[in-house]
Design a protein around this motif. Structure first.
Motif, mmCIF file in Angstrom:
data_model
loop_
_atom_site.group_PDB
_atom_site.id
_atom_site.type_symbol
_atom_site.label_atom_id
_atom_site.label_comp_id
_atom_site.label_asym_id
_atom_site.label_seq_id
_atom_site.Cartn_x
_atom_site.Cartn_y
_atom_site.Cartn_z
ATOM 1 N N ALA A 22 112.734 8.997 22.430
ATOM 2 C CA ALA A 22 111.730 8.140 23.073
ATOM 3 C C ALA A 22 111.591 6.823 22.319
ATOM 4 N N LEU A 23 111.558 6.891 21.004
ATOM 5 C CA LEU A 23 111.476 5.663 20.210
ATOM 6 C C LEU A 23 112.740 4.818 20.364
ATOM 7 N N ASP A 24 113.887 5.468 20.394
ATOM 8 C CA ASP A 24 115.162 4.761 20.526
ATOM 9 C C ASP A 24 115.249 4.012 21.855
ATOM 10 N N THR A 25 114.740 4.630 22.917
ATOM 11 C CA THR A 25 114.836 4.027 24.248
ATOM 12 C C THR A 25 113.556 3.275 24.630
ATOM 13 N N LYS A 26 112.542 3.337 23.774
ATOM 14 C CA LYS A 26 111.253 2.692 24.026
ATOM 15 C C LYS A 26 110.652 3.130 25.363
ATOM 16 N N GLN A 27 110.637 4.450 25.571
ATOM 17 C CA GLN A 27 110.073 5.018 26.784
ATOM 18 C C GLN A 27 109.013 6.049 26.415
ATOM 19 N N ASP A 28 108.007 6.173 27.280
ATOM 20 C CA ASP A 28 106.999 7.211 27.091
ATOM 21 C C ASP A 28 107.683 8.573 27.112
ATOM 22 N N LEU A 29 107.072 9.527 26.429
ATOM 23 C CA LEU A 29 107.590 10.893 26.392
ATOM 24 C C LEU A 29 106.568 11.827 27.006
ATOM 25 N N TRP A 30 107.008 12.586 27.991
ATOM 26 C CA TRP A 30 106.191 13.627 28.595
ATOM 27 C C TRP A 30 106.731 14.965 28.141
ATOM 28 N N PHE A 31 105.832 15.888 27.857
ATOM 29 C CA PHE A 31 106.234 17.252 27.553
ATOM 30 C C PHE A 31 105.311 18.181 28.320
ATOM 31 N N ALA A 32 105.883 19.191 28.947
ATOM 32 C CA ALA A 32 105.092 20.100 29.757
ATOM 33 C C ALA A 32 105.567 21.535 29.565
ATOM 34 N N THR A 33 104.617 22.452 29.546
ATOM 35 C CA THR A 33 104.926 23.879 29.498
ATOM 36 C C THR A 33 103.963 24.585 30.434
ATOM 37 N N LYS A 34 104.010 25.874 30.415
ATOM 38 C CA LYS A 34 103.063 26.686 31.187
ATOM 39 C C LYS A 34 102.287 27.547 30.195
ATOM 40 N N ASP A 35 101.611 26.884 29.253
ATOM 41 C CA ASP A 35 100.920 27.616 28.188
ATOM 42 C C ASP A 35 99.692 28.378 28.676
ATOM 43 N N THR A 36 99.275 28.167 29.921
ATOM 44 C CA THR A 36 98.177 28.961 30.461
ATOM 45 C C THR A 36 98.646 30.360 30.845
ATOM 46 N N ILE A 37 99.926 30.511 31.105
ATOM 47 C CA ILE A 37 100.498 31.816 31.454
ATOM 48 C C ILE A 37 101.151 32.449 30.225
ATOM 49 N N SER A 38 102.010 31.699 29.581
ATOM 50 C CA SER A 38 102.692 32.189 28.384
ATOM 51 C C SER A 38 101.918 31.685 27.172
ATOM 52 N N LYS A 39 100.813 32.353 26.902
ATOM 53 C CA LYS A 39 99.864 31.863 25.913
ATOM 54 C C LYS A 39 100.416 31.825 24.489
ATOM 55 N N LYS A 40 101.337 32.669 24.179
ATOM 56 C CA LYS A 40 101.900 32.662 22.824
ATOM 57 C C LYS A 40 103.153 31.783 22.759
ATOM 58 N N TYR A 41 104.140 32.089 23.594
ATOM 59 C CA TYR A 41 105.436 31.405 23.525
ATOM 60 C C TYR A 41 105.317 29.915 23.860
ATOM 61 N N ASP A 42 104.835 29.590 25.050
ATOM 62 C CA ASP A 42 104.733 28.186 25.444
ATOM 63 C C ASP A 42 103.703 27.441 24.605
ATOM 64 N N HIS A 43 102.641 28.123 24.241
ATOM 65 C CA HIS A 43 101.607 27.468 23.426
ATOM 66 C C HIS A 43 102.165 27.079 22.058
ATOM 67 N N THR A 44 103.103 27.866 21.546
ATOM 68 C CA THR A 44 103.749 27.525 20.275
ATOM 69 C C THR A 44 104.472 26.193 20.402
ATOM 70 N N PHE A 45 105.191 25.995 21.500
ATOM 71 C CA PHE A 45 105.866 24.708 21.747
ATOM 72 C C PHE A 45 104.834 23.579 21.775
ATOM 73 N N LYS A 46 103.787 23.768 22.551
ATOM 74 C CA LYS A 46 102.755 22.745 22.694
ATOM 75 C C LYS A 46 102.157 22.376 21.336
ATOM 76 N N ASP A 47 101.810 23.393 20.539
ATOM 77 C CA ASP A 47 101.195 23.152 19.235
ATOM 78 C C ASP A 47 102.137 22.439 18.276
ATOM 79 N N ILE A 48 103.380 22.874 18.235
ATOM 80 C CA ILE A 48 104.345 22.261 17.313
ATOM 81 C C ILE A 48 104.607 20.810 17.703
ATOM 82 N N PHE A 49 104.775 20.542 18.997
ATOM 83 C CA PHE A 49 104.954 19.157 19.442
ATOM 84 C C PHE A 49 103.766 18.302 18.993
ATOM 85 N N ARG A 50 102.558 18.799 19.211
ATOM 86 C CA ARG A 50 101.357 18.032 18.857
ATOM 87 C C ARG A 50 101.274 17.795 17.354
ATOM 88 N N GLU A 51 101.514 18.833 16.555
ATOM 89 C CA GLU A 51 101.431 18.698 15.093
ATOM 90 C C GLU A 51 102.428 17.663 14.580
#
Length: 171
Positions: A22-51
């Motif tokens: 995103a920085l290289d191309t100077k474009q916004d970055l969107w990230f999406a999961t289904k952490d409301t359903i996969s509360k552990k697996y997808d939420h791990t992705f969401k948390d790590i991206f945010r951290e």
């Protein structure tokens, strides 16, 4: 198996690759999961991206005038269908496979769509988004007819050549 394969180090590597691209191309970055359903697996992705974003990239994104945006995959699909593009949509593998086919059907064709893989170290791989070449190769070995999208292959090569020019500072 899925949870075992994508250990935190793998997810961290994926996140950094996305943020760097995103920085290289100077474009916004969107990230999406289904952490409301996969509360552990997808939420791990969401948390790590945010951290990682907060600790390593927030300032750099602000300086570049771009943003990181997280939403549920359902919302991302609706936004994508109404958008004009111009951003990077980071998807987990399965989501990316499904969404890329949907977007290519809605906005044109798979022929003009490429896939860019970026390592955290900044190595790039451009490929046509027309299926697994390995699968085609095995069909070929068995004497079966195969077909790859030549336009998508050419389009992928132009992206690779453009990147090589960028790296060599050649317009």
């Amino acid at each position: 198996v899925q949870g075992t394969h994508n250990i935190n180090a793998s997810i961290e590597s994926f996140a950094r690759s996305c943020f760097n691209y995103a920085l290289d191309t100077k474009q916004d970055l969107w990230f999406a999961t289904k952490d409301t359903i996969s509360k552990k697996y997808d939420h791990t992705f969401k948390d790590i991206f945010r951290e990682i974003y907060d600790a390593e990239y927030a300032q750099r994104f602000e300086e570049a005038g771009i943003e990181y945006f997280y939403t549920l995959i359902d919302d991302a699909v609706a936004r994508v269908m109404k958008s004009e593009g111009g951003y990077i949509w980071a998807c987990k593998n399965y989501d990316g496979d499904v969404m890329s086919d949907m977007i290519s059907s809605a906005f044109g064709s798979l022929a003009m769509m490429t896939s860019v893989l970026v390592s955290p170290e900044g190595y790039f791989e451009y490929e046509a988004a027309h299926g697994t070449v390995q699968r085609h190769y095995y069909k070929y070995l068995n004497g079966e007819e195969t077909s790859t999208n030549s336009v998508a292959t050419i389009f992928a090569w132009t992206g690779a050549l453009r990147k090589r020019g960028e790296l060599d500072q050649i317009p």
